[in-house]
Design an enzyme around this catalytic site. Structure first.
Site, PDB file in Angstrom:
ATOM      1  N   TYR A 181       0.839  -1.206   0.000  1.00  0.00           N
ATOM      2  CA  TYR A 181       0.000   0.000   0.000  1.00  0.00           C
ATOM      3  C   TYR A 181       0.880   1.265   0.000  1.00  0.00           C
ATOM      4  O   TYR A 181       2.100   1.176  -0.123  1.00  0.00           O
ATOM      5  CB  TYR A 181      -0.991  -0.056   1.179  1.00  0.00           C
ATOM      6  CG  TYR A 181      -1.946  -1.216   1.011  1.00  0.00           C
ATOM      7  CD1 TYR A 181      -2.875  -1.230  -0.043  1.00  0.00           C
ATOM      8  CD2 TYR A 181      -1.895  -2.335   1.839  1.00  0.00           C
ATOM      9  CE1 TYR A 181      -3.721  -2.306  -0.246  1.00  0.00           C
ATOM     10  CE2 TYR A 181      -2.743  -3.420   1.645  1.00  0.00           C
ATOM     11  CZ  TYR A 181      -3.651  -3.400   0.603  1.00  0.00           C
ATOM     12  OH  TYR A 181      -4.490  -4.469   0.385  1.00  0.00           O
ATOM     13  N   ARG A 228       3.793  -1.576  10.679  1.00  0.00           N
ATOM     14  CA  ARG A 228       3.858  -2.849   9.940  1.00  0.00           C
ATOM     15  C   ARG A 228       4.667  -2.655   8.676  1.00  0.00           C
ATOM     16  O   ARG A 228       4.462  -1.676   7.950  1.00  0.00           O
ATOM     17  CB  ARG A 228       2.448  -3.336   9.603  1.00  0.00           C
ATOM     18  CG  ARG A 228       2.455  -4.794   9.184  1.00  0.00           C
ATOM     19  CD  ARG A 228       1.090  -5.423   9.097  1.00  0.00           C
ATOM     20  NE  ARG A 228       1.174  -6.839   9.444  1.00  0.00           N
ATOM     21  CZ  ARG A 228       0.263  -7.738   9.159  1.00  0.00           C
ATOM     22  NH1 ARG A 228      -0.840  -7.391   8.524  1.00  0.00           N
ATOM     23  NH2 ARG A 228       0.416  -8.991   9.518  1.00  0.00           N
TER      24      ARG A 228
HETATM   25  C1  LIG Z   1      -9.324 -11.442   4.829  1.00  0.00           C
HETATM   26  C2  LIG Z   1      -7.992 -10.826   5.137  1.00  0.00           C
HETATM   27  C3  LIG Z   1      -7.919  -9.471   5.361  1.00  0.00           C
HETATM   28  C4  LIG Z   1      -6.690  -8.868   5.673  1.00  0.00           C
HETATM   29  N1  LIG Z   1      -6.648  -7.530   5.950  1.00  0.00           N
HETATM   30  C5  LIG Z   1      -5.485  -6.953   6.330  1.00  0.00           C
HETATM   31  C6  LIG Z   1      -5.447  -5.582   6.720  1.00  0.00           C
HETATM   32  O1  LIG Z   1      -6.464  -4.883   6.768  1.00  0.00           O
HETATM   33  N2  LIG Z   1      -4.242  -5.070   7.064  1.00  0.00           N
HETATM   34  C7  LIG Z   1      -3.096  -5.812   7.057  1.00  0.00           C
HETATM   35  O2  LIG Z   1      -2.016  -5.296   7.381  1.00  0.00           O
HETATM   36  N3  LIG Z   1      -3.122  -7.129   6.734  1.00  0.00           N
HETATM   37  C8  LIG Z   1      -4.279  -7.712   6.388  1.00  0.00           C
HETATM   38  N4  LIG Z   1      -4.306  -9.051   6.122  1.00  0.00           N
HETATM   39  C9  LIG Z   1      -3.120  -9.877   6.381  1.00  0.00           C
HETATM   40  C10 LIG Z   1      -3.207 -10.456   7.800  1.00  0.00           C
HETATM   41  O3  LIG Z   1      -3.055  -9.428   8.767  1.00  0.00           O
HETATM   42  C11 LIG Z   1      -2.109 -11.515   8.062  1.00  0.00           C
HETATM   43  O4  LIG Z   1      -0.847 -10.921   7.924  1.00  0.00           O
HETATM   44  C12 LIG Z   1      -2.203 -12.686   7.100  1.00  0.00           C
HETATM   45  O5  LIG Z   1      -3.540 -13.177   7.036  1.00  0.00           O
HETATM   46  C13 LIG Z   1      -1.263 -13.814   7.520  1.00  0.00           C
HETATM   47  O6  LIG Z   1      -1.560 -14.276   8.816  1.00  0.00           O
HETATM   48  P1  LIG Z   1      -2.426 -15.643   9.062  1.00  0.00           P
HETATM   49  O7  LIG Z   1      -1.693 -16.723   8.319  1.00  0.00           O
HETATM   50  O8  LIG Z   1      -2.392 -15.833  10.540  1.00  0.00           O
HETATM   51  O9  LIG Z   1      -3.775 -15.427   8.499  1.00  0.00           O
HETATM   52  C14 LIG Z   1      -5.523  -9.668   5.766  1.00  0.00           C
HETATM   53  C15 LIG Z   1      -5.607 -11.036   5.526  1.00  0.00           C
HETATM   54  C16 LIG Z   1      -6.831 -11.629   5.225  1.00  0.00           C
HETATM   55  C17 LIG Z   1      -6.895 -13.115   5.021  1.00  0.00           C
END
Ligand SMILES: Cc1cc2nc3c(=O)[nH]c(=O)nc-3n(C[C@H](O)[C@H](O)[C@H](O)COP(=O)(O)O)c2cc1C
Length: 348
Positions: A181, A228
């Protein structure tokens, strides 16, 4: 110490900010705000159900309308949005949880449908390949390169959003400098081809982020500020070998900023040849403060990362969508429901 005990140790994030465990709910965009991008009661209930996490990081929240790139993702730039978020933070505090607002501008990861027909803006006029999510298969457009006025305005929008986060009762903010972003677009060679004081050299490419941090800090000296980052371009960005040089300098420079933490932005935090370890290990090597790991961590992986001191806290994303009672299930060693993208249609 048993595995679970490792995750359930408390953690002093800053002098006045004690987390009750090491489990962080990762920021997760849900696109469930109103058409005015105001958080709803259903969102407050959704977050409150997860308040037993040591820390919740909110879904990415817009600093200004011109930062929009998804439908119904919330903002923090109108009074109605501040009032909506107040309901969320109150519900979490009632349940003895803590929440940071992740503040965000999408830059080129957007489309003119969100900007009355005007193309989005970015550091340089370089198009992202691919299709815009949650649209009828629209392609990304070539953004317009930001001029110095745009840069000043967006920096001040980050400052206002931070002040609004404080007014809305958040325990801190996370600046979204990851996942391709706007801020990340300044930090990577793929998207930053500027020849003015915001591009070219490492110092120049870091300037936008560092100025935001300085200005936010000056305007909200008591607010905890996390950040982040995605040193490894993996989302909305192409890899360039020169990126590592910048992150080597940036991470060590960030030691001077008294941040609450740095948080890995990565979907799958596995070994990475380019960085010589996982992204979290790379951040840990170069940054002295609190590190939040993220990207495909099970509870066992989280214990491993904490016990080996790669991370202090671990953020959990998709499993938290699938299990509002993730923390209890881990504590009681109960089976987790598996995440399915279909779950994104409901806020349970
Ligand atoms: C549906 C969805 C929405 C997400 N929205 C964001 C977000 O708003 N901001 C962000 O930094 N990362 C976002 N991510 C990334 C997550 O914060 C996270 O880094 C990623 O899902 C990996 O972690 P996990 O394997 O525990 O899901 C999103 C991921 C998913 C699946």
């Amino acid at each position: 110490m048993t595995k679970t005990q490792t995750l359930f140790q408390s953690y002093d994030l800053q002098d006045t900010l004690k987390l009750k465990n090491r489990i962080v709910m990762a920021p997760l965009t849900r696109c469930m705000a109103t058409d005015e991008l105001v958080p709803t009661q259903a969102m407050a209930d959704y977050y409150a159900r997860r308040a037993d996490a040591g820390l919740i990081i909110s879904e990415a929240t817009l600093v200004s309308q011109d930062g929009q790139g998804y439908p119904n993702a919330p903002g923090l730039y109108t009074e109605a949005q501040v009032a909506g978020w107040k309901k969320v933070t109150q519900a979490i505090h009632q349940n003895k949880g803590k929440i940071f607002a992740q503040i965000w501008h999408t830059g080129r990861v957007s489309h003119s449908i969100y900007h009355q027909g005007q193309v989005p803006m970015a550091p340089s006029a370089i198009r992202l390949e691919g299709r815009v999510p949650r649209t009828d298969d629209l392609e990304y457009e070539t953004p317009r390169a930001m001029n110095l006025e745009d840069i000043e305005r967006i920096k001040s929008n980050f400052v206002t959003a931070a002040k609004n986060a404080q007014r809305a009762g958040f325990d801190g903010i996370e600046i979204h400098g990851a996942n391709g972003y706007l801020i990340d677009q300044f930090l990577h060679r793929d998207s930053n081809h500027r020849t003015d004081s915001y591009g070219g050299s490492i110092e120049n490419m870091m300037r936008f982020l560092l100025e935001i941090l300085t200005q936010v800090k000056a305007a909200t000296p008591d607010l905890a500020i996390g950040l982040r980052l995605s040193p490894q371009a993996y989302a909305n960005m192409k890899h360039d070998d020169r990126d590592k040089e910048l992150y080597d300098v940036l991470l060590s420079r960030l030691n001077q900023y008294n941040l609450a933490y740095i948080h890995t932005g990565m979907f799958n935090d596995s070994h990475n040849e380019f960085l010589g370890g996982t992204v979290t290990q790379y951040i840990r090597k170069n940054y002295l403060g609190t590190v939040i790991a993220s990207g495909g961590y099970s509870a066992d992986d989280a214990v491993h990362a904490i016990e080996n001191k790669y991370a202090d806290l671990v953020a959990i994303g998709r499993p938290f969508i699938a299990n509002h009672d993730y923390v209890t299930k881990i504590q009681e060693q109960k089976k987790l429901v598996e995440y399915d993208p279909e779950m994104l249609t409901s806020l349970y």
